[in-house]
Design a protein around this motif. Structure first.
Motif: not given
Length: 144
Positions: A32-33, A62-69, A71-74, A143-144
């Motif tokens: 997804h990322h 990629c998982l961490m990048g999405y979770m920190d984005s 979209e991910g935070k929402s 990975f932030k």
């Protein structure tokens, strides 16, 4: 007959709204990322929202990048899963996994991080191959 149809439709609706994980399909699922197709059964991750939406990733970063984005935070996640390095194709709970970072691991997006379900397995692997142990909290900040 109408009751049978109503029961079948109800079951289909409930199944469609499931918030359970599903196996990653190698060669078909894309990250997804980064949009790369997942090919290696030793690497990957999956997020499942409370509403049942599934996000697939090819590497921990990629998982961490999405979770920190944004979209991910929402999102609110019911499942955060990572691939078990020693059991390719098997997803394990990311919050309780044990992580080893080493240049020995040639991961898809160069995180060099793999997950183990038990600390003893990680220690055994680390003693033979080296690397640095990371807990989930350390991994999320790295990975932030």
């Amino acid at each position: 007959m109408n009751r049978l149809w109503i029961a079948l439709i109800s079951l289909l609706i409930l199944a469609a709204c499931s918030s359970e994980p599903r196996p990653i399909v190698l060669g078909q699922d894309a990250c997804h990322h980064c949009k790369m197709t997942l090919m290696d059964p030793k690497f990957g991750a999956e997020l499942v929202t409370d509403k049942g939406k599934i996000f697939i990733f090819d590497d921990v970063n990629c998982l961490m990048g999405y979770m920190d984005s944004e979209e991910g935070k929402s999102q609110t996640f019911k499942h955060v899963l990572v691939m078990d390095y020693l059991n390719p194709g098997t997803l394990i709970d990311a919050n309780f996994a044990h992580y080893l970072k080493s240049p020995e691991f040639k991961t898809p997006m160069a995180s060099n991080v793999v997950a183990f379900p038990e600390f003893g397995l990680l220690e055994e692997f680390k003693s033979k191959n080296g690397g640095v142990y990371l807990a989930w909290g350390e991994l999320t900040t790295q990975f932030k």
